[in-house]
Design an enzyme around this catalytic site. Structure first.
Site, PDB file in Angstrom:
ATOM      1  N   CYS A  83       0.827  -1.215   0.000  1.00 23.12           N
ATOM      2  CA  CYS A  83       0.000   0.000   0.000  1.00 23.12           C
ATOM      3  C   CYS A  83       0.857   1.260   0.000  1.00 23.12           C
ATOM      4  CB  CYS A  83      -0.928   0.016   1.209  1.00 23.12           C
ATOM      5  SG  CYS A  83      -2.069  -1.381   1.290  1.00 23.12           S
TER       6      CYS A  83
ATOM      7  N   PHE B 226      -9.653  -1.335   0.128  1.00 29.32           N
ATOM      8  CA  PHE B 226     -10.199  -0.104  -0.454  1.00 29.32           C
ATOM      9  C   PHE B 226      -9.862  -0.131  -1.933  1.00 29.32           C
ATOM     10  CE2 PHE B 226      -9.516   0.483   3.993  1.00 29.32           C
ATOM     11  CZ  PHE B 226     -10.692   1.089   4.416  1.00 29.32           C
TER      12      PHE B 226
ATOM     13  N   HIS C 267      -5.767  -3.267   3.412  1.00 28.36           N
ATOM     14  CA  HIS C 267      -5.166  -3.266   2.075  1.00 28.36           C
ATOM     15  C   HIS C 267      -5.878  -2.233   1.217  1.00 28.36           C
ATOM     16  CE1 HIS C 267      -4.725  -4.638  -2.139  1.00 28.36           C
ATOM     17  NE2 HIS C 267      -3.531  -5.047  -1.760  1.00 28.36           N
ATOM     18  N   CYS C 268      -5.140  -1.647   0.298  1.00 24.18           N
ATOM     19  CA  CYS C 268      -5.769  -0.735  -0.657  1.00 24.18           C
ATOM     20  C   CYS C 268      -5.183  -0.970  -2.036  1.00 24.18           C
ATOM     21  CB  CYS C 268      -5.587   0.732  -0.250  1.00 24.18           C
ATOM     22  SG  CYS C 268      -3.877   1.317  -0.289  1.00 24.18           S
ATOM     23  N   GLU C 269      -5.985  -0.732  -3.037  1.00 19.14           N
ATOM     24  CA  GLU C 269      -5.496  -0.790  -4.406  1.00 19.14           C
ATOM     25  C   GLU C 269      -4.773   0.509  -4.742  1.00 19.14           C
ATOM     26  OE1 GLU C 269      -8.805  -1.841  -6.887  1.00 19.14           O
ATOM     27  OE2 GLU C 269      -9.156  -3.728  -5.832  1.00 19.14           O
TER      28      GLU C 269
END
Length: 272
Positions: free
Chosen positions: A29, A65, A126-128
């Site tokens: 991230c 996200f 976690h996020c993209e």
């Protein structure tokens, strides 16, 4: 007691950052690197293997996200390991915040998961690509909600410091922290007798104050246009947003602002 904790402290699995007890963030991230499908699956599989060794009796929940409405790649990968993955948007109307109802759901779900009696549940964040600003905001909100930190600004700055400073500047052309701090204040003050999440309240906007003036036209100044977006107050069942006001609709020329006018620049909205 602090010496006791340091003595028994165990380094978290590789490629995970520990934010608080049993709350971790995937280190990907904090990077703009892009994995192909096979690299990403191997990357996640390696982390899962370490987690299962590190927490042999734990259950895992992942908050992700994402961009768009399509089911995320991490959902498909981690579901194979019987991990629960909840997808949230990584922005709301192009702003790295989420509606308070959604923030409330995230906070309650996280608290419930981490507080289940007799279980050592683990929360993974976690996020993209591009989702770090809203992930940082939600982490700060969780720390305040669980009373693990005090002070909205101090908490938000602490979370942002976990990633390179340049990452926020790269992902967000405007500084999101003032708006995020206002939302964090809602979280901190939730037990002061007010409704939580706060109910919709009419807002009267008289003017905007620009402390730093953008300079265009060869450094001569700018002609700012104010647009206000929100939910249509006349449509009670429709939660989508629309443009509620635009200064272009006022029948007079858009005023020109320059640095010589004043230290602070007031943009009078006049009606919203």
């Amino acid at each position: 007691m602090a010496l006791f904790r340091r003595f028994f402290y165990r380094k978290p699995p590789d490629r995970l950052l520990e934010i608080s007890e049993r709350v971790y963030v995937f280190e990907c991230c904090f990077s703009t690197d892009v994995f192909d499908e096979h690299e990403y699956k191997a990357y996640m599989g390696n982390i899962v293997g370490q987690l299962q060794d590190f927490f042999p009796d734990a259950s895992f929940m992942v908050f992700n996200f994402r961009e768009g409405d399509k089911r995320s790649q991490i959902f498909d990968i981690l579901s194979e390991y019987d991990m629960t993955v909840l997808d949230y948007p990584r922005q709301y109307e192009n702003c790295p915040l989420l509606p308070l109802e959604m923030v409330h759901h995230f906070l309650r779900s996280s608290e419930s998961w981490l507080s289940l009696e007799g279980q050592q549940n683990v929360l993974l964040m976690h996020c993209e690509r591009g989702g770090w600003p809203v992930l940082a905001f939600m982490l700060a909100g969780l720390l305040l909600y669980r009373k693990q930190y005090n002070g909205e600004q101090k908490t938000l700055e602490m979370v942002y410091k976990q990633a390179p400073k340049e990452l926020l500047q790269l992902l967000s052309p405007l500084n999101p922290q003032p708006s995020q701090l206002r939302y964090l204040q809602y979280i901190s003050r939730r037990n002061l007798g007010s409704d939580w999440p706060p109910s919709d309240t009419p807002l009267i906007l008289d003017c905007l104050i620009l402390r730093v003036l953008p300079l265009f036209e060869g450094g001569k100044g700018c002609r700012p246009v104010v647009r206000v977006y929100g939910q249509d107050p006349s449509a009670k069942t429709n939660r989508s947003t629309r443009q509620l006001f635009s200064s272009l609709d006022i029948e007079k020329p858009i005023r020109h602002y320059s640095e010589v006018n004043a230290i602070f620049h007031h943009l009078w909205v006049e009606s919203v």
